[in-house]
Design a protein around this motif. Structure first.
Motif, PDB file in Angstrom:
ATOM      1  N   GLY A 383       0.796  -1.213   0.000  1.00  0.00           N
ATOM      2  CA  GLY A 383       0.000   0.000   0.000  1.00  0.00           C
ATOM      3  C   GLY A 383       0.836   1.274   0.000  1.00  0.00           C
ATOM      4  N   HIS A 384       1.998   1.250  -0.661  1.00  0.00           N
ATOM      5  CA  HIS A 384       2.884   2.421  -0.699  1.00  0.00           C
ATOM      6  C   HIS A 384       2.136   3.576  -1.369  1.00  0.00           C
ATOM      7  N   ARG A 385       1.992   4.691  -0.692  1.00  0.00           N
ATOM      8  CA  ARG A 385       1.104   5.751  -1.143  1.00  0.00           C
ATOM      9  C   ARG A 385       1.790   6.689  -2.135  1.00  0.00           C
ATOM     10  N   THR A 386       1.036   7.091  -3.152  1.00  0.00           N
ATOM     11  CA  THR A 386       1.579   8.005  -4.155  1.00  0.00           C
ATOM     12  C   THR A 386       1.992   9.323  -3.525  1.00  0.00           C
ATOM     13  N   ARG A 387       1.231   9.806  -2.539  1.00  0.00           N
ATOM     14  CA  ARG A 387       1.580  11.083  -1.911  1.00  0.00           C
ATOM     15  C   ARG A 387       2.911  11.003  -1.173  1.00  0.00           C
ATOM     16  N   GLN A 388       3.239   9.813  -0.641  1.00  0.00           N
ATOM     17  CA  GLN A 388       4.505   9.628   0.057  1.00  0.00           C
ATOM     18  C   GLN A 388       5.663   9.597  -0.926  1.00  0.00           C
ATOM     19  N   VAL A 389       5.519   8.817  -1.996  1.00  0.00           N
ATOM     20  CA  VAL A 389       6.593   8.681  -2.983  1.00  0.00           C
ATOM     21  C   VAL A 389       6.809   9.983  -3.741  1.00  0.00           C
ATOM     22  N   GLY A 390       5.732  10.736  -3.962  1.00  0.00           N
ATOM     23  CA  GLY A 390       5.830  11.962  -4.746  1.00  0.00           C
ATOM     24  C   GLY A 390       6.295  13.182  -3.985  1.00  0.00           C
ATOM     25  N   SER A 391       6.384  13.094  -2.672  1.00  0.00           N
ATOM     26  CA  SER A 391       6.812  14.248  -1.884  1.00  0.00           C
ATOM     27  C   SER A 391       8.321  14.485  -2.008  1.00  0.00           C
ATOM     28  N   ASP A 392       8.736  15.709  -1.696  1.00  0.00           N
ATOM     29  CA  ASP A 392      10.153  16.099  -1.660  1.00  0.00           C
ATOM     30  C   ASP A 392      10.829  15.999  -3.022  1.00  0.00           C
ATOM     31  N   GLY A 393      10.060  16.234  -4.077  1.00  0.00           N
ATOM     32  CA  GLY A 393      10.625  16.135  -5.422  1.00  0.00           C
ATOM     33  C   GLY A 393      11.769  17.087  -5.677  1.00  0.00           C
ATOM     34  N   VAL A 422       9.058  15.306 -15.239  1.00  0.00           N
ATOM     35  CA  VAL A 422       9.161  16.685 -14.762  1.00  0.00           C
ATOM     36  C   VAL A 422       7.818  17.393 -14.874  1.00  0.00           C
ATOM     37  N   ALA A 423       7.156  17.239 -16.017  1.00  0.00           N
ATOM     38  CA  ALA A 423       5.858  17.895 -16.216  1.00  0.00           C
ATOM     39  C   ALA A 423       4.836  17.400 -15.199  1.00  0.00           C
ATOM     40  N   ALA A 424       4.836  16.099 -14.932  1.00  0.00           N
ATOM     41  CA  ALA A 424       3.884  15.549 -13.972  1.00  0.00           C
ATOM     42  C   ALA A 424       4.193  16.022 -12.555  1.00  0.00           C
ATOM     43  N   TRP A 425       5.471  16.168 -12.223  1.00  0.00           N
ATOM     44  CA  TRP A 425       5.853  16.726 -10.908  1.00  0.00           C
ATOM     45  C   TRP A 425       5.322  18.151 -10.764  1.00  0.00           C
ATOM     46  N   PHE A 426       5.552  18.978 -11.792  1.00  0.00           N
ATOM     47  CA  PHE A 426       5.034  20.339 -11.739  1.00  0.00           C
ATOM     48  C   PHE A 426       3.514  20.334 -11.559  1.00  0.00           C
ATOM     49  N   ALA A 427       2.826  19.476 -12.317  1.00  0.00           N
ATOM     50  CA  ALA A 427       1.359  19.445 -12.261  1.00  0.00           C
ATOM     51  C   ALA A 427       0.858  19.068 -10.874  1.00  0.00           C
ATOM     52  N   CYS A 428       1.590  18.185 -10.191  1.00  0.00           N
ATOM     53  CA  CYS A 428       1.176  17.736  -8.858  1.00  0.00           C
ATOM     54  C   CYS A 428       1.490  18.760  -7.775  1.00  0.00           C
ATOM     55  N   VAL A 429       2.716  19.261  -7.768  1.00  0.00           N
ATOM     56  CA  VAL A 429       3.223  20.014  -6.622  1.00  0.00           C
ATOM     57  C   VAL A 429       3.152  21.525  -6.837  1.00  0.00           C
ATOM     58  N   VAL A 430       3.290  21.971  -8.086  1.00  0.00           N
ATOM     59  CA  VAL A 430       3.181  23.405  -8.400  1.00  0.00           C
ATOM     60  C   VAL A 430       2.217  23.544  -9.582  1.00  0.00           C
ATOM     61  N   PRO A 431       0.958  23.210  -9.396  1.00  0.00           N
ATOM     62  CA  PRO A 431       0.029  23.166 -10.533  1.00  0.00           C
ATOM     63  C   PRO A 431      -0.168  24.524 -11.178  1.00  0.00           C
ATOM     64  N   PRO A 432      -0.284  24.550 -12.511  1.00  0.00           N
ATOM     65  CA  PRO A 432      -0.532  25.812 -13.210  1.00  0.00           C
ATOM     66  C   PRO A 432      -1.848  26.446 -12.760  1.00  0.00           C
ATOM     67  N   ARG A 433      -1.939  27.722 -12.961  1.00  0.00           N
ATOM     68  CA  ARG A 433      -3.114  28.487 -12.557  1.00  0.00           C
ATOM     69  C   ARG A 433      -4.399  27.874 -13.143  1.00  0.00           C
ATOM     70  N   GLY A 434      -5.365  27.642 -12.275  1.00  0.00           N
ATOM     71  CA  GLY A 434      -6.654  27.111 -12.718  1.00  0.00           C
ATOM     72  C   GLY A 434      -6.713  25.601 -12.837  1.00  0.00           C
ATOM     73  N   PHE A 435      -5.589  24.906 -12.644  1.00  0.00           N
ATOM     74  CA  PHE A 435      -5.577  23.439 -12.774  1.00  0.00           C
ATOM     75  C   PHE A 435      -5.693  22.797 -11.404  1.00  0.00           C
ATOM     76  N   MET A 444       0.824  15.905  -1.563  1.00  0.00           N
ATOM     77  CA  MET A 444       2.282  15.844  -1.647  1.00  0.00           C
ATOM     78  C   MET A 444       2.889  17.111  -1.058  1.00  0.00           C
ATOM     79  N   SER A 445       4.001  16.956  -0.365  1.00  0.00           N
ATOM     80  CA  SER A 445       4.683  18.102   0.232  1.00  0.00           C
ATOM     81  C   SER A 445       6.057  18.262  -0.396  1.00  0.00           C
ATOM     82  N   ASP A 446       6.581  19.480  -0.326  1.00  0.00           N
ATOM     83  CA  ASP A 446       7.894  19.751  -0.896  1.00  0.00           C
ATOM     84  C   ASP A 446       8.501  20.943  -0.174  1.00  0.00           C
ATOM     85  N   PRO A 447       9.761  20.835   0.275  1.00  0.00           N
ATOM     86  CA  PRO A 447      10.363  21.953   1.013  1.00  0.00           C
ATOM     87  C   PRO A 447      10.536  23.210   0.181  1.00  0.00           C
TER      88      PRO A 447
END
Length: 517
Positions: A383-393, A422-435, A444-447
């Motif tokens: 049950g490894h969570r996507t939010r855990q693996v995707g954090s701290d990109g 890279v594009a998917a990381w941006f979409a998850c953690v720094v999503p474009p305006r309106g997305f 997902m968290s990121d320092p």
């Protein structure tokens, strides 16, 4: 101790976990304990560990316990949590004992590990860490403090003197609080005795031993450390490189229930782990070491090659699975990888874009390693969570993306699936305006998230969004200079926003297949 879930048709009554005795020396008398041969006296413990989280307890501590089962020695562990008491308090109450719940397709088992002989919390008593390092009986310090604990500037590759923690420690080096500051101070005090020592990093940091040595040395240089201290660190302190690999998902309330069913005791500090576990290290320990080679560890002078295998065959593709899965609303890695389009994109990334950039270590069966990975990523019990693996990109992807991407770009090929990551990381953690990326991505968290969001707030379109972020140097200044890569990431981010992650993956896969015909 191990136990197995009953496999028969007879219903066996299981006591409530609350009615069972708590794990501890008294309740564990009937259970074989891994590592029990280590002397109980804390003063004889030879290892200090910083970062008493689930990964250390499911990986390094287990290998150490197995080494002690094969060959006795003064190799108990004094463990320090970063700042939380959530592990230290129950482990103290349980006499240092805890269980590892191993989840495999062949069944579930639990082992009780008995190798920790003392505890502390770095944030509460940082000087205790300094004192331990200076103590002659301690001969090895291991680290699982995540990439950020090494205080490396992502822009310069040197000590991050711009970070608040390092600035504070440089102003008052006698009272450090950062990991690098604590190491530097502890080694400075140990230098008075001249006793040899080993610092063994166990994090997903490229050339982690060399990196730790560089950061400690730079810290000492910045604080004008005496020549005898610098000579001691240079000549008497080893910083071997190591590679670690085991999936250790977060424990759940049900973890303790499973342990109770298997062992008949209640464990308030259990960890979960997959069956697979790999630890590769350089054999450089001037003050001695446990018989790790008899506890499942690979001693090798090719650690850097193993690191590249893990970074590019496991870690980078793991990030892609997490980001695509989260954007598709999937909560776990197995639920993501069972989507054919995600699995196909991931395996193409491995075979067509990452594998050609690796100098494989001697004797490694790459096909077998990849086959093992597919089973690991399909393991729903983890049950490894996507939010855990995707954090701290922002800390992880600079080690996973630029080098293989530049390898292809410099040969005139576009690494489209690396661009998709890279594009998917941006979409998850720094999503474009309106997305709206969805609940899993939002978790997902990121320092570096606030800084990246501020940079992206100045632009309007997804393509401009990708360009602004890449040109900020968040991955690599050199990579940002490749206009075709910047454009590719922008196009894929635009597709994610307008048509979804599946469409973007299809575009990237088609482009990758075309490049690799």
């Amino acid at each position: 101790m191990s136990g197995a879930v009953p496999d028969n048709d007879q219903e066996v009554p299981v006591p409530s976990p609350d009615s069972l005795p708590t794990l501890g020396r008294a309740s564990a008398r009937r259970l074989p304990l891994l590592g029990a041969s280590a002397p109980q006296d804390p003063s004889r413990a030879g290892i200090i560990h910083l970062g008493l989280g689930a990964f250390h307890r499911a990986h390094g501590a287990v290998h150490t316990a197995r080494a002690l089962a094969a060959e006795e020695g003064d190799w108990g562990i004094i463990g320090f949590a970063n700042r939380s008491r959530s592990v230290v308090d129950p482990m103290r109450a349980q006499d240092g004992l805890y269980s590892v719940l191993e989840l495999a397709d062949t069944g579930t088992r639990a082992d009780v590990v008995d190798v920790h002989r003392g505890f502390g919390i770095m944030a509460e008593d940082p000087q205790a860490v300094v004192r331990e390092i200076a103590t002659a009986q301690r001969r090895i310090l291991t680290l699982t403090v995540s990439e950020g604990g090494y205080s490396v500037s992502p822009r310069t590759g040197h000590l991050d003197v711009d970070s608040a923690a390092i600035r504070r420690d440089l102003e008052d080096p006698a009272n450090p609080r950062s990991v690098i500051g604590l190491l530097a101070r502890g080694l400075a005090e140990r230098a008075a005795s001249g006793e040899p020592f080993t610092v063994l990093p166990c994090d997903n940091v490229s050339s982690a031993g060399q990196t730790a040595r560089q950061m400690v040395t730079e810290f000492l240089d910045h604080t004008s450390a005496p020549d005898d201290v610098l000579a001691y660190v240079r000549d008497q302190v080893a910083f071997p490189d190591a590679m670690v690999d085991r999936i250790v998902p977060a424990s759940t309330p049900g973890t303790s229930d499973q342990v109770a069913e298997l062992l008949g005791v209640r464990d308030d500090a259990p960890v979960r782990a997959e069956k697979f576990s790999m630890w590769v290290m350089e054999d450089h320990f001037p003050a001695g070491r446990p018989a790790w080679d008899r506890g499942g560890v690979i001693m090798s002078d090719e650690v850097s090659k193993y690191e590249q295998v893990k970074l590019r065959i496991l870690n980078g593709p793991h990030s892609l699975i997490a980001y695509l899965g989260a954007l598709d609303g999937r909560a776990t890695i197995p639920a993501s990888f069972e989507q054919d389009w995600i699995a196909e994109s991931t395996l193409a990334l491995i075979r067509d874009e990452n594998l050609p950039t690796i100098d494989l270590p001697s004797g490694l069966d790459a096909d077998g390693y990849i086959e093992d990975l597919t089973h690991r990523w399909h393991n729903h019990d983890l049950g490894h969570r996507t939010r855990q693996v995707g954090s701290d990109g922002s800390m992880r992807l600079p080690q996973r993306i630029p080098t293989p991407a530049l390898f292809h770009l410099e040969q005139g090929r576009m690494p489209a699936l690396l661009a998709l990551t890279v594009a998917a990381w941006f979409a998850c953690v720094v999503p474009p305006r309106g997305f709206e990326p969805g609940e899993q991505a939002r978790a997902m968290s990121d320092p570096d998230q606030a800084r990246l969001q501020e940079i992206a707030s100045r632009v309007d379109t997804p393509a401009q969004h990708a360009r602004a972020l890449l040109e900020s140097g968040c991955l690599s200044e050199q990579l940002a200079q490749h206009e075709d890569f910047v454009v590719a990431v922008g196009e894929l981010l635009t597709t994610i926003v307008t048509s979804g992650p599946r469409a973007a993956a299809a575009d990237a896969l088609a482009a990758s297949l075309k490049e690799n015909r």
